[in-house]
Design a protein around this motif. Structure first.
Motif, PDB file in Angstrom:
ATOM      1  N   HIS A 175      23.554  25.193  58.096  1.00  0.00           N
ATOM      2  CA  HIS A 175      22.766  26.153  58.863  1.00  0.00           C
ATOM      3  C   HIS A 175      22.417  25.442  60.169  1.00  0.00           C
ATOM      4  O   HIS A 175      21.356  24.829  60.283  1.00  0.00           O
ATOM      5  CB  HIS A 175      21.504  26.555  58.106  1.00  0.00           C
ATOM      6  N   GLY A 176      23.311  25.495  61.125  1.00  0.00           N
ATOM      7  CA  GLY A 176      23.114  24.702  62.330  1.00  0.00           C
ATOM      8  C   GLY A 176      23.187  23.236  61.980  1.00  0.00           C
ATOM      9  O   GLY A 176      24.164  22.760  61.401  1.00  0.00           O
ATOM     10  N   ALA A 177      22.123  22.484  62.309  1.00  0.00           N
ATOM     11  CA  ALA A 177      22.083  21.048  62.016  1.00  0.00           C
ATOM     12  C   ALA A 177      21.448  20.742  60.662  1.00  0.00           C
ATOM     13  O   ALA A 177      21.203  19.579  60.343  1.00  0.00           O
ATOM     14  CB  ALA A 177      21.318  20.322  63.120  1.00  0.00           C
ATOM     15  N   VAL A 178      21.190  21.772  59.869  1.00  0.00           N
ATOM     16  CA  VAL A 178      20.607  21.596  58.531  1.00  0.00           C
ATOM     17  C   VAL A 178      21.703  21.722  57.481  1.00  0.00           C
ATOM     18  O   VAL A 178      22.425  22.721  57.435  1.00  0.00           O
ATOM     19  CB  VAL A 178      19.502  22.636  58.268  1.00  0.00           C
ATOM     20  N   ALA A 179      21.844  20.703  56.649  1.00  0.00           N
ATOM     21  CA  ALA A 179      22.783  20.747  55.532  1.00  0.00           C
ATOM     22  C   ALA A 179      22.059  21.279  54.301  1.00  0.00           C
ATOM     23  O   ALA A 179      20.906  20.915  54.042  1.00  0.00           O
ATOM     24  CB  ALA A 179      23.352  19.368  55.251  1.00  0.00           C
ATOM     25  N   HIS A 180      22.734  22.145  53.558  1.00  0.00           N
ATOM     26  CA  HIS A 180      22.156  22.727  52.345  1.00  0.00           C
ATOM     27  C   HIS A 180      23.095  22.428  51.178  1.00  0.00           C
ATOM     28  O   HIS A 180      24.215  22.938  51.124  1.00  0.00           O
ATOM     29  CB  HIS A 180      21.982  24.242  52.510  1.00  0.00           C
ATOM     30  N   LEU A 181      22.648  21.583  50.272  1.00  0.00           N
ATOM     31  CA  LEU A 181      23.425  21.204  49.097  1.00  0.00           C
ATOM     32  C   LEU A 181      22.832  21.902  47.887  1.00  0.00           C
ATOM     33  O   LEU A 181      21.659  21.703  47.560  1.00  0.00           O
ATOM     34  CB  LEU A 181      23.397  19.688  48.912  1.00  0.00           C
ATOM     35  N   GLN A 182      23.645  22.709  47.224  1.00  0.00           N
ATOM     36  CA  GLN A 182      23.147  23.523  46.120  1.00  0.00           C
ATOM     37  C   GLN A 182      23.847  23.136  44.825  1.00  0.00           C
ATOM     38  O   GLN A 182      25.077  23.108  44.740  1.00  0.00           O
ATOM     39  CB  GLN A 182      23.398  25.000  46.417  1.00  0.00           C
ATOM     40  N   LEU A 183      23.053  22.802  43.799  1.00  0.00           N
ATOM     41  CA  LEU A 183      23.608  22.592  42.468  1.00  0.00           C
ATOM     42  C   LEU A 183      24.191  23.915  42.014  1.00  0.00           C
ATOM     43  O   LEU A 183      23.502  24.942  42.047  1.00  0.00           O
ATOM     44  CB  LEU A 183      22.524  22.121  41.491  1.00  0.00           C
ATOM     45  N   LEU A 227      18.246  17.685  55.158  1.00  0.00           N
ATOM     46  CA  LEU A 227      19.024  18.112  54.000  1.00  0.00           C
ATOM     47  C   LEU A 227      18.125  18.868  53.042  1.00  0.00           C
ATOM     48  O   LEU A 227      17.067  18.358  52.638  1.00  0.00           O
ATOM     49  CB  LEU A 227      19.638  16.904  53.291  1.00  0.00           C
ATOM     50  N   VAL A 228      18.525  20.073  52.690  1.00  0.00           N
ATOM     51  CA  VAL A 228      17.836  20.860  51.666  1.00  0.00           C
ATOM     52  C   VAL A 228      18.676  20.827  50.401  1.00  0.00           C
ATOM     53  O   VAL A 228      19.891  21.084  50.444  1.00  0.00           O
ATOM     54  CB  VAL A 228      17.626  22.319  52.123  1.00  0.00           C
ATOM     55  N   ILE A 229      18.047  20.510  49.275  1.00  0.00           N
ATOM     56  CA  ILE A 229      18.724  20.535  47.977  1.00  0.00           C
ATOM     57  C   ILE A 229      18.067  21.607  47.130  1.00  0.00           C
ATOM     58  O   ILE A 229      16.856  21.573  46.895  1.00  0.00           O
ATOM     59  CB  ILE A 229      18.648  19.167  47.274  1.00  0.00           C
ATOM     60  N   SER A 230      18.858  22.587  46.712  1.00  0.00           N
ATOM     61  CA  SER A 230      18.356  23.663  45.859  1.00  0.00           C
ATOM     62  C   SER A 230      19.296  23.818  44.677  1.00  0.00           C
ATOM     63  O   SER A 230      20.194  23.000  44.463  1.00  0.00           O
ATOM     64  CB  SER A 230      18.239  24.974  46.649  1.00  0.00           C
ATOM     65  N   SER A 231      19.097  24.880  43.917  1.00  0.00           N
ATOM     66  CA  SER A 231      19.892  25.059  42.715  1.00  0.00           C
ATOM     67  C   SER A 231      20.172  26.533  42.475  1.00  0.00           C
ATOM     68  O   SER A 231      19.765  27.397  43.261  1.00  0.00           O
ATOM     69  CB  SER A 231      19.159  24.440  41.518  1.00  0.00           C
ATOM     70  N   THR A 232      20.876  26.807  41.395  1.00  0.00           N
ATOM     71  CA  THR A 232      21.242  28.172  41.027  1.00  0.00           C
ATOM     72  C   THR A 232      20.869  28.416  39.570  1.00  0.00           C
ATOM     73  O   THR A 232      20.766  27.478  38.781  1.00  0.00           O
ATOM     74  CB  THR A 232      22.757  28.396  41.216  1.00  0.00           C
TER      75      THR A 232
END
Length: 287
Positions: free
Chosen positions: A18-26, A59-64
């Motif tokens: 998201h632009g300069a924000v990385a989003h890593l999702q489990l 870096l944002v780390i979220s999940s599903t």
């Protein structure tokens, strides 16, 4: 801002930008996002990539699914190639190196050159507590809970929870969780400072995490890096030592240009522009 996909080869995760924000999702909700050797390899590879590239400013780390993560996949312990060999002192001694190898991944997350924000919904269990303990900021849904599950399956938590949680919440709370295996509900986690805020839905949770990440990403990356260095150092050292380190740190990264740009941008009512961190190259890599 539209997200762009950057992880077609990942199986356990989805990496978007998201632009300069990385989003890593489990991304294995059918397996409750449990941790197994492939999970570890992919996580370590992504973290190394983000650290070296210097493009991500947060870096944002979220999940599903229902739970953030149910921790270590129990079938891993039944794998002859992984299960500790406890019948000989030589086999037991090898466990130390195996744990060090696994710990290296969570240590890498803690030492990333950008802040890490974890968005936690549902259960955060066992190894997942080890993971989120390395983050800079934690948000959660109101139905979230945290559990040091290892004691419930006959072992000591060994991947950082017992070392990092006492730096985040009162020791008495850590001991109660670690000795009993009880769940710490989100409201109590908020009261004790383990999480920064609670949200009603996973969607609201992720929106808040990304909003915070974008706010961070608007600051000078080198100043964010320096702030993270100072805070982590102060956590583990005396005030006197930390102030001395602060002098060395500030003298190394001070930039009149960055300060001027921040002031001028505010006066002109525009977003400031700051350069990204320099990419890193391993010494042994071919040039």
């Amino acid at each position: 801002m539209t997200a762009t996909n950057a992880s077609p080869s990942l199986h356990c995760f989805a990496l978007t930008w998201h632009g300069a924000v990385a989003h890593l999702q489990l991304n294995q909700p059918d397996k409750l996002n449990t941790m197994h050797p492939l999970f570890w390899r992919e996580l370590d590879g992504v973290l190394q990539q983000l650290h070296n590239a210097g493009e991500a400013r947060a870096l944002v780390i979220s999940s599903t699914g229902k739970h953030f993560s149910a921790g270590m996949a129990l079938e891993t312990f039944a794998d002859p190639g992984f299960a500790p060999q406890d019948r000989t002192p030589e086999g037991r001694a090898a466990l130390s190196d195996t744990l060090a190898d696994m710990l290296a991944t969570f240590n890498r997350m803690e030492r990333l050159r950008m802040p890490v924000i974890c968005a936690i919904q549902g259960g955060c269990i066992g190894g997942a507590v080890d993971l989120v303990s390395t983050a800079c900021i934690r948000y959660a849904t109101r139905d979230a809970f945290f559990c040091i599950q290892e004691i419930n399956i006959g072992m000591v938590a060994d991947l950082g929870t017992l070392q990092r949680l006492p730096k985040l919440i009162p020791m008495g709370i850590v001991k109660e969780m670690a000795y009993t295996g009880r769940r710490l509900p989100a409201e109590q986690a908020l009261a004790h400072g383990l999480v920064n805020a609670l949200y009603d839905t996973p969607e609201a949770l992720l929106e808040a995490a990304l909003a915070c990440a974008h706010e961070i990403a608007a600051k000078p990356p080198i100043a964010i890096w320096g702030t993270k260095q100072a805070l982590d150092y102060a956590r583990d050292h005396s005030v006197e030592d930390s102030l001395r380190q602060m002098g060395w740190l500030q003298s190394g990264i001070w930039s009149n240009r960055h300060v001027s740009e921040a002031v001028q941008a505010r006066q002109e009512k525009r977003a400031p522009e700051f350069p990204p961190l320099a990419p890193l190259h391993a010494f042994a890599d071919p040039r």
